[in-house]
Design a protein around this motif. Sequence first.
Motif, PDB file in Angstrom:
ATOM      1  N   ARG A 162       0.845  -1.223  -0.244  1.00  0.00           N
ATOM      2  CA  ARG A 162      -0.108   0.047  -0.184  1.00  0.00           C
ATOM      3  C   ARG A 162       0.834   1.422   0.013  1.00  0.00           C
ATOM      4  NH1 ARG A 162      -1.148   2.717   5.066  1.00  0.00           N
ATOM      5  NH2 ARG A 162       0.089   1.908   6.889  1.00  0.00           N
ATOM      6  N   ASP A 163       2.284   1.130   0.437  1.00  0.00           N
ATOM      7  CA  ASP A 163       2.815   2.410   0.579  1.00  0.00           C
ATOM      8  C   ASP A 163       3.660   2.595  -0.582  1.00  0.00           C
ATOM      9  OD1 ASP A 163       2.065   2.882   3.077  1.00  0.00           O
ATOM     10  OD2 ASP A 163       3.453   1.426   4.049  1.00  0.00           O
ATOM     11  N   ALA A 164       3.628   1.297  -1.678  1.00  0.00           N
ATOM     12  CA  ALA A 164       4.586   1.492  -3.020  1.00  0.00           C
ATOM     13  C   ALA A 164       4.125   2.896  -3.617  1.00  0.00           C
ATOM     14  CB  ALA A 164       4.068   0.296  -3.804  1.00  0.00           C
ATOM     15  N   ALA A 165       5.227   3.430  -4.083  1.00  0.00           N
ATOM     16  CA  ALA A 165       5.077   4.608  -4.962  1.00  0.00           C
ATOM     17  C   ALA A 165       4.400   4.477  -6.284  1.00  0.00           C
ATOM     18  CB  ALA A 165       6.597   5.128  -5.100  1.00  0.00           C
ATOM     19  N   SER A 166       4.137   2.942  -6.655  1.00  0.00           N
ATOM     20  CA  SER A 166       3.375   2.968  -7.826  1.00  0.00           C
ATOM     21  C   SER A 166       2.170   2.805  -7.815  1.00  0.00           C
ATOM     22  CB  SER A 166       3.991   1.507  -8.594  1.00  0.00           C
ATOM     23  OG  SER A 166       3.881   0.393  -7.604  1.00  0.00           O
ATOM     24  N   ARG A 167       1.712   2.919  -6.686  1.00  0.00           N
ATOM     25  CA  ARG A 167       0.196   2.674  -6.376  1.00  0.00           C
ATOM     26  C   ARG A 167      -0.395   4.069  -6.405  1.00  0.00           C
ATOM     27  NH1 ARG A 167      -2.462  -0.967  -4.642  1.00  0.00           N
ATOM     28  NH2 ARG A 167      -4.063  -0.028  -3.681  1.00  0.00           N
ATOM     29  N   SER A 168      -1.538   3.972  -7.281  1.00  0.00           N
ATOM     30  CA  SER A 168      -2.156   5.546  -7.620  1.00  0.00           C
ATOM     31  C   SER A 168      -3.633   5.382  -7.328  1.00  0.00           C
ATOM     32  CB  SER A 168      -1.814   5.903  -8.763  1.00  0.00           C
ATOM     33  OG  SER A 168      -2.353   6.942  -9.130  1.00  0.00           O
ATOM     34  N   ILE A 169      -4.304   6.365  -6.617  1.00  0.00           N
ATOM     35  CA  ILE A 169      -5.692   6.660  -6.579  1.00  0.00           C
ATOM     36  C   ILE A 169      -6.349   7.724  -7.625  1.00  0.00           C
ATOM     37  CG2 ILE A 169      -5.431   8.180  -4.678  1.00  0.00           C
ATOM     38  CD1 ILE A 169      -7.991   7.013  -3.509  1.00  0.00           C
ATOM     39  N   ALA A 170      -5.341   8.762  -7.909  1.00  0.00           N
ATOM     40  CA  ALA A 170      -5.747   9.748  -8.858  1.00  0.00           C
ATOM     41  C   ALA A 170      -5.119   9.760  -9.997  1.00  0.00           C
ATOM     42  CB  ALA A 170      -5.359  11.037  -8.229  1.00  0.00           C
ATOM     43  N   GLY A 171      -4.086   9.098 -10.374  1.00  0.00           N
ATOM     44  CA  GLY A 171      -3.276   9.210 -11.472  1.00  0.00           C
ATOM     45  C   GLY A 171      -2.424  10.326 -11.850  1.00  0.00           C
ATOM     46  N   PRO A 172      -1.260   9.952 -12.293  1.00  0.00           N
ATOM     47  CA  PRO A 172      -0.138  11.027 -12.344  1.00  0.00           C
ATOM     48  C   PRO A 172      -0.539  12.270 -13.024  1.00  0.00           C
ATOM     49  CG  PRO A 172       0.345   9.266 -13.735  1.00  0.00           C
ATOM     50  CD  PRO A 172      -0.694   8.689 -12.983  1.00  0.00           C
ATOM     51  N   GLU A 173      -1.354  12.444 -14.086  1.00  0.00           N
ATOM     52  CA  GLU A 173      -1.861  13.674 -14.821  1.00  0.00           C
ATOM     53  C   GLU A 173      -2.856  14.261 -13.732  1.00  0.00           C
ATOM     54  OE1 GLU A 173      -4.425  14.656 -18.818  1.00  0.00           O
ATOM     55  OE2 GLU A 173      -3.224  12.691 -18.478  1.00  0.00           O
ATOM     56  N   GLN A 174      -3.988  13.570 -13.241  1.00  0.00           N
ATOM     57  CA  GLN A 174      -5.042  14.275 -12.179  1.00  0.00           C
ATOM     58  C   GLN A 174      -4.111  14.885 -11.153  1.00  0.00           C
ATOM     59  OE1 GLN A 174      -9.276  13.876 -10.183  1.00  0.00           O
ATOM     60  NE2 GLN A 174      -7.939  11.879 -11.073  1.00  0.00           N
ATOM     61  N   LEU A 175      -3.087  14.182 -10.681  1.00  0.00           N
ATOM     62  CA  LEU A 175      -2.313  14.543  -9.501  1.00  0.00           C
ATOM     63  C   LEU A 175      -1.639  16.120  -9.761  1.00  0.00           C
ATOM     64  CD1 LEU A 175      -2.505  13.712  -6.520  1.00  0.00           C
ATOM     65  CD2 LEU A 175      -0.391  12.485  -7.067  1.00  0.00           C
ATOM     66  N   GLY A 176      -0.992  15.889 -10.907  1.00  0.00           N
ATOM     67  CA  GLY A 176      -0.207  16.977 -11.351  1.00  0.00           C
ATOM     68  C   GLY A 176      -1.157  18.255 -11.582  1.00  0.00           C
TER      69      GLY A 176
END
Length: 519
Positions: free
Chosen positions: A295-309
Amino acid sequence: MFQHGIASGDPLPTAVVLWTRVSPTKEATPGSGRGPRTTVRWTVATDARMRSVVSSGTTTTTAALDHTVKVDVRGLRPATTYHYRFSVGKVTSAVGTTRTAPAPTARPARLRFGVVSCANYEAGFFSAYRHLAGHRLDAVLHLGDYLYEYATGTYAMGQANAVVRKNDPPHEIVTLSDYRRRHALYKRDPDLQALHRRVPFICTWDDHESANDAFSTGAENHDPATQGSWSARRRAAYRAYDEWMPVRLSGTAKVGDGSQIYRRFTFGRLAELSMLDLRTYRNAPGGTFTQVPNRDAASRSIAGPEQLGWLEKGLATTESQWKLVGNPVMIAPVRVPPLPNRIRDAIEDTEGLLPAEGVAYNTDQWDGYTAERRRVLEFLADHNVTDTVFLTGDIHSGWACDLPTNAGLYPLSTTVATELVCTSVTSNNLKDILGVPPRTLSTLVETAIFGANRHVRYLDFDSHGYSILDVTPARIQMDWYAISDRARKDATSQWVQSWEVPASSQRVRQAQRPSEGAA
């Protein structure tokens, strides 16, 4: 002709989306794929009698659109109340009221939003919507679970799973026709119609608009062996949502133009609202209510990189004082110690907070995606972003929380934002599943959570209702209102509690009275 009401949404300073659905013939029922092409006229005026017309036009709808109508009316004035209606021939709809957002450089003294989430048709009447319509509001923020996908009797009211009102269709919705019919059922509700008619909505979806615990490649409540591909089901759900809701997807009100629902609204220099989509781009949770090894892995995403940026850029660059985030699932970390089995099982059934032996997080919330949560909170700290408030639904309970960068060290750690969580409109909460009166066994759970989470300042596991968010330059305040009985059409409403966030404080504190402004 206008059996499903009228609605408006996504207000901009000079534009607003208007919505309706027409029934041109007896055979043109929702989801049927039948009925003729129909020309619909829309009219916008500055008076309720529709005499001072400022904009009008015609559009056509067909069975391919399920006879829904969405119009993006442009050229309006900022911070202005308008009235609108639709007509087909000599048949006219009711008159609705909407309001545009303030100009980008305006400095409004106050904004007021209704905040709602989790409206299960079979679990009760939507009295909360009726009472919310009695308040003076600039918009309603619907944070998800506008409807539910389940079959009749699968997820209804309380411990007995009593069906207050039957779903249509009665089976679990999977196809485009199914989703259209379920949207139509909800839009026939008189209390929801009244609220839509009174104020514009700003919505995002959570999971039940498609299927429970949805993620990018599937859902807990989807079986490919019997229900086909997840991608096809989600396309159907999103298409029906696009048709039946007063929203712009991918920046346009034209149905079928896109599926991106995360978007931003500016209310002058007082507030900016970023509405998130935390279902479309997330990784699988790794099993509902179970510990995720990575659960702490950097690859786990809830928002996705584009939305998070996109979110981070908006938070750092906005010229508005308050940064509001429409957040479908809870971002505050929650640790819960073990509790008696009966209570543990009820929490698992309603809130999704607690597996068998007491675990530090719910994998369906930001607790299952800790790297992205840490990134957001550290971004706020590193860029000195203040006055950020996450507005959350999903978990059928009311919360007010500080958001520290290190919850284990709170209150000594830096607090960078706050979170305010609304209760459900009707969906089951803890007391419902336990079958006990309010403020009895639920207080045991609340005490346990307070003890393990000092950053959680307010918690209510028992109420159904709605919230009012009152925004001024000096503070933001959330007022929680509870309805008396979701099984009664004539349920009353009363104020429960209020919590505020003073400007620049990054902390919640209790307020002694509800904010002013009820109609």
